[in-house]
Scaffold this motif. Structure first.
Motif, short mmCIF file in Angstrom:
data_model
loop_
_atom_site.label_atom_id
_atom_site.label_comp_id
_atom_site.label_asym_id
_atom_site.label_seq_id
_atom_site.Cartn_x
_atom_site.Cartn_y
_atom_site.Cartn_z
N GLN A 126 1.01 -1.25 0.02
CA GLN A 126 0.05 0.02 -0.04
C GLN A 126 0.73 1.23 0.14
N THR A 127 0.21 2.29 -0.60
CA THR A 127 1.04 3.70 -0.70
C THR A 127 0.35 4.66 0.07
N GLU A 128 -0.90 4.19 0.98
CA GLU A 128 -1.52 5.30 1.55
C GLU A 128 -1.08 5.43 3.15
N ASN A 129 -0.09 4.65 3.47
CA ASN A 129 0.33 4.94 5.00
C ASN A 129 -0.78 4.55 5.96
N HIS A 130 -1.67 3.68 5.62
CA HIS A 130 -2.87 3.20 6.43
C HIS A 130 -2.28 2.46 7.71
N ARG A 131 -2.86 2.63 8.62
CA ARG A 131 -2.24 1.57 9.96
C ARG A 131 -2.68 0.14 9.97
N TYR A 132 -4.14 -0.27 9.41
CA TYR A 132 -4.66 -1.48 9.59
C TYR A 132 -4.45 -1.94 8.05
N MET A 133 -4.07 -3.36 8.11
CA MET A 133 -4.12 -3.99 6.63
C MET A 133 -4.95 -5.42 7.25
N TYR A 134 -5.49 -6.00 6.04
CA TYR A 134 -6.08 -7.16 6.39
C TYR A 134 -6.34 -7.95 5.10
N TRP A 135 -6.42 -9.45 5.21
CA TRP A 135 -6.38 -10.29 4.31
C TRP A 135 -7.73 -11.20 4.55
N TYR A 136 -8.54 -10.97 3.55
CA TYR A 136 -9.94 -11.67 3.22
C TYR A 136 -9.59 -12.94 2.18
N ARG A 137 -10.37 -13.75 2.44
CA ARG A 137 -10.80 -14.80 1.13
C ARG A 137 -11.96 -14.68 0.92
N GLN A 138 -12.20 -15.02 -0.48
CA GLN A 138 -13.69 -14.60 -1.03
C GLN A 138 -13.97 -16.12 -1.66
N ASP A 139 -15.04 -16.81 -1.18
CA ASP A 139 -15.63 -18.12 -1.89
C ASP A 139 -17.16 -18.10 -1.91
N PRO A 140 -17.54 -18.66 -3.07
CA PRO A 140 -18.94 -18.59 -3.38
C PRO A 140 -19.87 -19.15 -2.11
N GLY A 141 -20.68 -18.53 -1.61
CA GLY A 141 -21.73 -18.91 -0.72
C GLY A 141 -21.25 -18.61 0.56
N HIS A 142 -19.89 -18.06 0.66
CA HIS A 142 -19.64 -17.46 2.01
C HIS A 142 -18.99 -15.97 2.19
N GLY A 143 -19.15 -15.27 1.13
CA GLY A 143 -18.78 -13.85 1.13
C GLY A 143 -17.34 -13.63 1.41
N LEU A 144 -16.93 -12.74 2.20
CA LEU A 144 -15.76 -12.45 2.46
C LEU A 144 -15.49 -12.85 3.71
N ARG A 145 -14.33 -13.56 3.98
CA ARG A 145 -14.09 -13.97 5.45
C ARG A 145 -12.62 -13.79 5.77
N LEU A 146 -12.40 -12.96 6.95
CA LEU A 146 -11.31 -12.30 7.59
C LEU A 146 -10.21 -13.51 8.06
N ILE A 147 -9.00 -13.56 7.21
CA ILE A 147 -8.10 -14.44 7.45
C ILE A 147 -6.99 -13.84 8.82
N HIS A 148 -6.41 -12.70 8.65
CA HIS A 148 -5.85 -12.24 9.59
C HIS A 148 -5.64 -10.66 9.20
N TYR A 149 -5.28 -9.90 10.41
CA TYR A 149 -5.24 -8.48 10.12
C TYR A 149 -3.92 -8.02 10.95
N SER A 150 -3.70 -6.51 10.48
CA SER A 150 -2.41 -6.30 11.31
C SER A 150 -2.84 -4.81 11.43
N TYR A 151 -2.15 -4.36 13.07
CA TYR A 151 -2.72 -3.01 13.22
C TYR A 151 -1.41 -2.35 13.42
N GLY A 152 -0.37 -2.60 12.84
CA GLY A 152 1.07 -1.90 12.93
C GLY A 152 1.92 -2.87 12.52
N VAL A 153 3.14 -2.25 12.73
CA VAL A 153 4.28 -3.10 11.98
C VAL A 153 4.48 -4.07 13.07
N LYS A 154 4.76 -5.33 12.69
CA LYS A 154 4.79 -6.63 13.44
C LYS A 154 3.80 -6.82 14.66
N ASP A 155 2.70 -6.25 14.27
CA ASP A 155 1.62 -6.70 15.10
C ASP A 155 0.45 -7.06 14.26
#
Lengths: 114, 120
Positions: free
Chosen positions: A25-54
């Protein structure tokens, strides 16, 4: 797409191999997320980060690990890919903090595990 | 636990007619609610959000959504549908009482999505 780049955009891999997906990212946002998208499940959160090494787990974290060594990069690793991890993976970012803050999404990575 | 439901897998509308895509939610506190749209082979794009205040929220591309606390709903609407509105629509909720480790007010929880098809 709000300064978010996912790589690769498409990948085919074999069962049992490790795979790493990158979100930049080039926005310098604090939070980053990984989701997976599967039919019938929508988007589900895998992991997230709230800062460097967090980082923390989401709803479907089994078989996945993440790392964030720099504000701009968030890596998702499938330690030993399985066919059930065939999916479209989306990275998202947000400024976080207040709950009314929206998230912005990358264009996705289509992963096929054969 | 917070959750969001989109009761319709698909909505079919004729071009020029009004459209509604339904969303209901369940949270323990006052919710933050969002709508996103996904065009084929693209990521999700933010449409609009409800935080507080006026129950009718206006967003991008002529869409609006109505927050109804008593019915725990946040339906997406548009007065006159376009063929180009055909896409996958996702409702999402964030529960402000669900603090995550980062100190922010919870993570976004998404519905399963509703496919909108607008025919000429």
């Amino acid at each position: 797409d709000a300064g978010i780049t996912q790589s690769p955009r498409h990948k085919v891999t074999e069962t049992g191999t490790p795979v790493t997906l990158r979100c930049h990212q080039t926005e310098n946002h604090r939070y980053m997320y990984w989701y997976r998208q599967d039919p019938g499940h929508g988007l589900r959160l895998i992991h997230y980060s709230y800062g460097v090494k967090d980082t923390d787990k989401g709803e479907v974290s089994d078989g996945y690990s993440v790392s964030r060594s720099k504000t701009e990069d968030f890596l998702l690793t499938l330690e030993s890919a399985t066919s059930s991890q065939t999916s479209v993976y989306f990275c998202a970012i947000s400024e976080g903090g207040r709950g009314g803050t929206e998230a912005f999404f990358g264009q996705g990575t289509r992963l096929t595990v054969v | 636990a917070q959750s969001v439901a989109q009761p319709e897998d698909q909505v079919n509308v004729a071009e020029g007619n009004p459209l509604t895509v339904k969303c209901t939610y369940s949270v323990s506190g006052n919710p933050y609610l969002f709508w996103y749209v996904q065009y084929p082979n693209r990521g999700l794009q933010f449409l609009l959000k409800y935080i507080t205040g006026d129950n009718l929220v206006k967003g991008s591309y002529g869409f609006e959504a109505e927050f109804n606390k008593s019915q725990t709903s946040f339906h997406l609407k548009k007065p006159s549908a376009l063929v180009s509105d055909s896409a996958l629509y996702f409702c999402a909720v964030r529960d402000p009482s669900d603090m995550n480790y980062g100190g922010s007010q919870g993570n976004l929880i998404f519905g399963k999505g509703t496919k909108l098809s607008v025919k000429p």
